[in-house]
Structures are given as structure tokens and as C-alpha cells.
Design an enzyme around this catalytic site. Sequence first.
Site, short mmCIF file in Angstrom:
data_model
loop_
_atom_site.label_atom_id
_atom_site.label_comp_id
_atom_site.label_asym_id
_atom_site.label_seq_id
_atom_site.Cartn_x
_atom_site.Cartn_y
_atom_site.Cartn_z
N ASN A 8 -2.70 -2.03 3.40
CA ASN A 8 -2.76 -1.05 2.28
C ASN A 8 -2.90 -1.53 1.09
OD1 ASN A 8 -2.61 1.06 0.40
ND2 ASN A 8 -0.52 1.65 1.00
N TRP A 9 -4.17 -1.71 0.47
CA TRP A 9 -4.44 -2.58 -0.79
C TRP A 9 -3.93 -1.90 -1.96
CZ3 TRP A 9 -9.85 -5.42 0.23
CH2 TRP A 9 -9.72 -6.21 1.34
N LYS A 10 -3.64 -0.45 -1.97
CA LYS A 10 -3.21 0.38 -3.09
C LYS A 10 -4.08 -0.04 -4.11
CE LYS A 10 1.49 0.10 -1.32
NZ LYS A 10 2.93 0.17 -1.26
N HIS A 91 1.25 9.18 2.21
CA HIS A 91 2.03 8.10 1.96
C HIS A 91 3.14 8.41 0.91
CE1 HIS A 91 3.15 4.36 -0.11
NE2 HIS A 91 2.65 3.82 0.97
N GLU A 93 3.85 7.23 -1.91
CA GLU A 93 3.46 7.28 -3.35
C GLU A 93 2.57 8.31 -3.94
OE1 GLU A 93 1.92 3.26 -3.04
OE2 GLU A 93 3.96 2.36 -2.85
N GLU A 161 8.08 4.66 7.04
CA GLU A 161 8.43 3.79 6.03
C GLU A 161 9.41 4.51 4.94
OE1 GLU A 161 4.38 1.84 4.73
OE2 GLU A 161 4.24 3.67 3.75
N GLY A 167 7.79 -2.13 -1.07
CA GLY A 167 7.87 -3.03 -2.28
C GLY A 167 9.12 -3.54 -2.74
N SER A 205 8.09 -3.62 3.15
CA SER A 205 8.30 -4.89 3.20
C SER A 205 8.18 -5.78 4.35
CB SER A 205 9.83 -5.07 2.67
OG SER A 205 10.09 -4.47 1.55
N GLY A 226 1.57 -3.27 2.87
CA GLY A 226 1.35 -3.43 1.38
C GLY A 226 1.34 -4.64 0.74
N GLY A 227 2.11 -5.35 0.16
CA GLY A 227 2.07 -6.39 -0.78
C GLY A 227 1.54 -7.58 0.12
P1 PGA Z 1 4.89 -2.90 1.01
O1 PGA Z 1 4.16 -1.45 1.11
O2 PGA Z 1 4.51 -3.61 2.30
O3 PGA Z 1 4.41 -3.49 -0.23
O4 PGA Z 1 6.34 -2.75 1.18
C1 PGA Z 1 3.76 -0.73 2.16
C2 PGA Z 1 3.28 0.49 2.17
O5 PGA Z 1 3.59 1.05 1.03
O6 PGA Z 1 2.46 1.09 2.88
#
Ligand code: PGA
Length: 245
Positions: A8-10, A91, A93, A161, A167, A205, A226-227
Site C-alpha cells: 500500500n503505497w499510500k 483502511h 486512515e 490492522e 506506521g 509495521s 505500508g512503509g
Molecule cells: P505500515 O502500514 O506497514 O507502514 O505500518 C500498513 C498499512 O497502513 O496498511
Amino acid sequence: MKKLIVGNWKMHLGSAEVVDLAEHIHVESNSPDVVICPPFPYLQLVGGVILDSMIMLGAQDCHSAESGAHTGDVSASMLSDVGCEYVIIGHSERRQGHHETSYMISDKAVTATNHDLKVIICVGETEAEYEEGSTERVIRAQLEESIPEGLSAYNMSIAYEPVWAIGTGRTPEMKEIQHVHAFIRKELAGLCANGDLVRILYGGSVNAKNAKSILSIPNVGGVLVGGASLKAEDFNKIIEAGEEE
Ligand code: PGA
């Protein structure tokens, strides 16, 4: 069944960087299923880069309406049209930053699957809910309200999640992940067809170091990253960690 690894490149990277990143992701026949989810403006660009690979294209959200006056939104049919096979919905977010409710997420899941997209429905408790021991109650409600009737293992995955793990570099203990995934597995039995086959991803994470042990937990069918999906080297290690033994 193969594990599912989702990047997930956000709202990160620019056009040159997304091309470079996509070009450096390695997927082979013994690799898990791999989906990358670039920001909307780069979907077609990245789709072109991965066209002859086994990497699949996904989006980070879609609207529940077929089309119409929804400034700034993107429809499921548009995502299908540009080559997406997957879409992340719900998600945290989006739930938090855009006030999306589980009922809205359920409506999105209906529209997305009507357009042959496979949905990755996200659930997870906040830190306060975790601290007060409400994880199961919160997740049960999110699952019941976010999963529409008629979905199955064929077109749906669930991503667990914990909001406090996204993050932050913090993850639950392995036994906590195992417990929540077993709980989700049990709940799915009453909520969709083939609940025992639905891939339940862990997200929050995940990195090149912890992926292997997370992916070996019972009922963990993949990871949502994500990251660590923004660096090809790290993401490739996570993909390798999900290879069939
Ligand atoms: P993260 O994000 O791996 O940076 O914790 C995961 C996500 O939000 O899908």
C-alpha cells in the site's frame, strides 16, 4: 492457498519513483500473490510497467456509487477499466481521516465486487480499544457491518490492522496476532461463503525482518504492507518470506 502480499503505497512517491519501484519488484512462479496499490494518478503508469509480470494492480479506495457528482472520488468501474484487480477498502486512515463508517465500506464492497474487483476489507482496533480489552468486540462489529451479503473467499480478503501498529514500528505479540486471526476466522464462518478459505492478512509495521514469523502464524494468509513496500529491497524480502515452502 498462496499467501497474499499487498503493498500500500499510500500518498507517497512521484511518477519516476513509482516506475522505478515497480520495475524492481521480483515475482516468480513460486512467489505468493503480489498486489501493489499506487496512488490513483499513477495506476495506469504502474499498470503498464507490470503488464508482463505476475504482479497485480490494486487501488487504495473506491466510491460506493456507480458514477455521478462526487468531486474527487474514483469509481470501481474506473479502477477495473485501468486494470485494477484489487481494491483496499475501509483502511483505518479512511475510516478516521474521511469518517468512513462500516456501512459505507459495505456499500463500497458491493459496488467493487460488481465490477469484478477483489476487495481487501480492513478492520482493527485503536490503541484505546486495545488497552481497554475491546479488540474482539470492535472487530466483530466491523466485520458484521462491513461485509455485505454474497461475498466469498473468491472476491474478499480481510486485513487485520491494529490502528496503533500502523506506521509506528510497534506490532502486537505473535500470540496476539494468532488469537485475533483465529477470532476473525471463527466470525467469518457466519458472514460469508467459504469463510475458512478467506485470506486474513495482518498489517501494521510489517517489515523485511518480521515478515517471515508473522506469515508463519496460523490463519495469517498474507500481509498488508505500508512503509516497507516503498523500498523494493525490503518488499522483495517480504515477498520471499511468503514463498511456498
Ligand atoms: P505500515 O502500514 O506497514 O507502514 O505500518 C500498513 C498499512 O497502513 O496498511
